[in-house]
Design a protein around this motif. Structure first.
Motif, mmCIF file in Angstrom:
data_model
loop_
_atom_site.group_PDB
_atom_site.id
_atom_site.type_symbol
_atom_site.label_atom_id
_atom_site.label_comp_id
_atom_site.label_asym_id
_atom_site.label_seq_id
_atom_site.Cartn_x
_atom_site.Cartn_y
_atom_site.Cartn_z
ATOM 1 N N ASP A 15 0.841 -1.199 0.000
ATOM 2 C CA ASP A 15 0.000 0.000 0.000
ATOM 3 C C ASP A 15 0.878 1.251 0.000
ATOM 4 O O ASP A 15 1.680 1.453 0.915
ATOM 5 N N PRO A 16 0.731 2.126 -1.012
ATOM 6 C CA PRO A 16 1.561 3.327 -1.046
ATOM 7 C C PRO A 16 1.207 4.360 0.010
ATOM 8 O O PRO A 16 1.989 5.267 0.286
ATOM 9 N N ALA A 17 0.014 4.252 0.613
ATOM 10 C CA ALA A 17 -0.415 5.136 1.702
ATOM 11 C C ALA A 17 -0.326 6.610 1.329
ATOM 12 O O ALA A 17 0.091 7.447 2.135
ATOM 13 N N CYS A 18 -0.759 6.947 0.135
ATOM 14 C CA CYS A 18 -0.714 8.345 -0.294
ATOM 15 C C CYS A 18 -1.688 9.229 0.471
ATOM 16 O O CYS A 18 -1.610 10.465 0.377
ATOM 17 N N TYR A 19 -2.566 8.628 1.244
ATOM 18 C CA TYR A 19 -3.460 9.416 2.093
ATOM 19 C C TYR A 19 -2.679 10.217 3.132
ATOM 20 O O TYR A 19 -3.183 11.204 3.679
ATOM 21 N N LEU A 20 -1.450 9.806 3.417
ATOM 22 C CA LEU A 20 -0.630 10.541 4.385
ATOM 23 C C LEU A 20 -0.295 11.948 3.896
ATOM 24 O O LEU A 20 0.052 12.821 4.694
ATOM 25 N N ARG A 21 -0.398 12.176 2.603
ATOM 26 C CA ARG A 21 -0.173 13.505 2.041
ATOM 27 C C ARG A 21 -1.335 14.453 2.327
ATOM 28 O O ARG A 21 -1.204 15.667 2.132
ATOM 29 N N ASP A 22 -2.465 13.898 2.773
ATOM 30 C CA ASP A 22 -3.694 14.680 2.908
ATOM 31 C C ASP A 22 -4.098 14.845 4.360
ATOM 32 O O ASP A 22 -5.242 14.601 4.745
ATOM 33 N N GLY A 23 -3.149 15.255 5.183
ATOM 34 C CA GLY A 23 -3.418 15.415 6.606
ATOM 35 C C GLY A 23 -4.400 16.517 6.925
ATOM 36 O O GLY A 23 -4.914 16.595 8.052
ATOM 37 N N ASP A 24 -4.700 17.360 5.947
ATOM 38 C CA ASP A 24 -5.704 18.399 6.161
ATOM 39 C C ASP A 24 -7.121 17.865 5.954
ATOM 40 O O ASP A 24 -8.093 18.525 6.320
ATOM 41 N N LEU A 25 -7.220 16.659 5.386
ATOM 42 C CA LEU A 25 -8.537 16.057 5.127
ATOM 43 C C LEU A 25 -8.860 14.920 6.086
ATOM 44 O O LEU A 25 -10.029 14.645 6.356
ATOM 45 N N LEU A 26 -7.843 14.239 6.564
ATOM 46 C CA LEU A 26 -8.026 13.149 7.524
ATOM 47 C C LEU A 26 -7.044 13.319 8.674
ATOM 48 O O LEU A 26 -5.962 13.883 8.498
ATOM 49 N N LYS A 27 -7.410 12.813 9.836
ATOM 50 C CA LYS A 27 -6.504 12.827 10.987
ATOM 51 C C LYS A 27 -5.599 11.601 10.886
ATOM 52 O O LYS A 27 -5.976 10.495 11.283
ATOM 53 N N VAL A 28 -4.408 11.813 10.311
ATOM 54 C CA VAL A 28 -3.458 10.720 10.106
ATOM 55 C C VAL A 28 -2.099 11.134 10.662
ATOM 56 O O VAL A 28 -1.859 12.307 10.960
ATOM 57 N N LYS A 29 -1.210 10.156 10.794
ATOM 58 C CA LYS A 29 0.136 10.444 11.269
ATOM 59 C C LYS A 29 0.858 11.351 10.285
ATOM 60 O O LYS A 29 0.648 11.282 9.079
ATOM 61 N N LYS A 30 1.717 12.190 10.826
ATOM 62 C CA LYS A 30 2.525 13.046 9.968
ATOM 63 C C LYS A 30 3.580 12.205 9.245
ATOM 64 O O LYS A 30 4.054 11.192 9.772
#
Length: 386
Positions: A78-93
């Motif tokens: 999983d490339p986990a590109c959602y980590l780039r979108d911390g303004d849309l989801l509460k994810v780790k930096k």
């Protein structure tokens, strides 16, 4: 006599359910044997997938772990590109290791070829589109973006490669009727993708190993799973645990789980205050479809039809004088795999098998004096949905 494991394409035929086992941060070396045990117990009625999160470790570590999971027909990175979108989801930096582990996360603009090559490098045989977060405040344009990224990835495949449409969304996309209908309608239009890999973020308030009881969220999952089967698509639900398992009864093909709680739930990242706390001694009770405190096991064992677990881990777990958290976690994950093969366990078609398993657990729970977090509060809600 050993039974041949299904190939990647056989696993993606939709004939059998699957479990996605996410690589844990610790005790990862125990997973290959667990997968082999589940494969043996399910007698080829279940597909197995092993999945890593690319930013979580060095490429060599991922390569070695995926190759060691020989019972897994699918290998996912999983490339986990959602980590780039911390303004849309509460994810780790994005951490300081990203330049070496997942440099594509730091680009001003995603390089689709780089995202695919990172997956190929570690041995993935089911590639994923980037999986950027879909913004509920700009639904149509945001969906356009993630579908365009997926189209670019599809165009960049080599011969015989397979790609799943990878989406990351907040729970609003399933609980809000307008957003949900928009998402489902747009998914139908993406006829070029026969596999959907959809991750939904749950609230941080949900206790570890507990299932969401929000009826709107569960109805949204149900609609999504039903759409997948109506449209002949395979729906893979990473990091969903038992809630993902429930969707097998509505048309989903796979759900994800692991040893730790993060593998069972993609929850909002939260700031946890205070110092270290004592680790709760937990045990998954298959008869309840629920994880209880160790002290409650004696209560569960009084149920009329209770039988002691004979998985590869429980005989030693209950003999040891001190509680072994690793053995308890392996028991839990083993049973996630066994439940995924619910058709072969019950001899019924998948929807009926899921319904029967849930209602049997509900009846069992009703006979037991359980309290607090040991009460499987999700079961009555599941029964209503079923």
């Amino acid at each position: 006599m050993t039974t041949a494991l299904p190939s990647r394409d056989e696993a993606l035929s939709g004939k059998s359910p699957m479990i996605i086992v996410h690589c844990p941060h610790s005790n990862r070396g125990s997973i290959p044997r667990l997968l082999a045990s589940v494969a043996s117990a399910s007698q080829s009625t279940l597909g197995l997938a092993a999945a890593v999160l690319l930013p979580s470790a060095a490429p060599l570590a991922h390569t070695q772990w995926l190759s060691s999971c020989q019972a897994a027909s699918l290998r996912i990175a999983d490339p986990a590109c959602y980590l780039r979108d911390g303004d849309l989801l509460k994810v780790k930096k994005i951490n300081s290791y990203a330049p070496k582990r997942a440099p594509y996360l730091l680009r001003a603009e995603l390089d689709i070829a780089e995202v695919l090559d990172a997956q190929r490098l570690v041995g993935a045989n089911l590639l994923l589109s980037p999986g950027s977060v879909v913004d509920p405040a700009d639904a149509e344009n945001s969906l356009d973006t993630v579908f365009e990224q997926a189209d670019d990835a599809l165009a960049a495949l080599d011969d015989f490669e397979r790609l799943a449409l990878n989406l990351t969304v907040s729970q609003q996309w399933l609980t809000n009727p307008v957003l949900r209908d928009t998402l489902l309608a747009r998914l139908i239009d993406q006829e070029q993708f026969d596999v959907w890999y959809i991750r939904v973020q749950w609230p941080s308030s949900l206790p570890t190993f507990h299932q969401p009881t929000d009826r709107k969220l569960l109805d949204g999952y149900k609609r999504l799973a039903q759409l997948a089967t109506d449209e002949d698509r395979l729906l893979l639900l990473p990091q969903t645990g038992l809630t993902g398992w429930l969707q097998l009864g509505f048309g989903a093909t796979a759900f994800g789980a692991s040893l730790a709680g993060a593998g069972h739930a993609f929850r909002e990242e939260s700031q946890r205050g205070g110092g270290p706390t004592e680790r709760v001694q937990r045990y998954f009770e298959p008869s309840l479809l629920h994880t209880v405190e160790r002290s409650a096991h004696a209560v569960v064992a009084t149920a009329a039809e209770y039988s002691q677990c004979q998985c590869p881990y429980c005989p030693l777990l209950w003999k040891k004088p001190d509680w072994d958290h690793q053995l308890a976690e392996l028991h839990h994950l083993y049973w996630m795999g066994r439940l995924a093969a619910v058709e072969s366990m019950t001899g019924r078609p998948r929807p009926a098998a899921v319904r029967r398993t849930v209602r049997t657990a509900l009846k069992t729970a009703a006979t037991l004096p359980l309290t607090g977090p040991n009460v499987p509060q999700h079961l009555p809600v599941w029964d209503q949905i079923l």
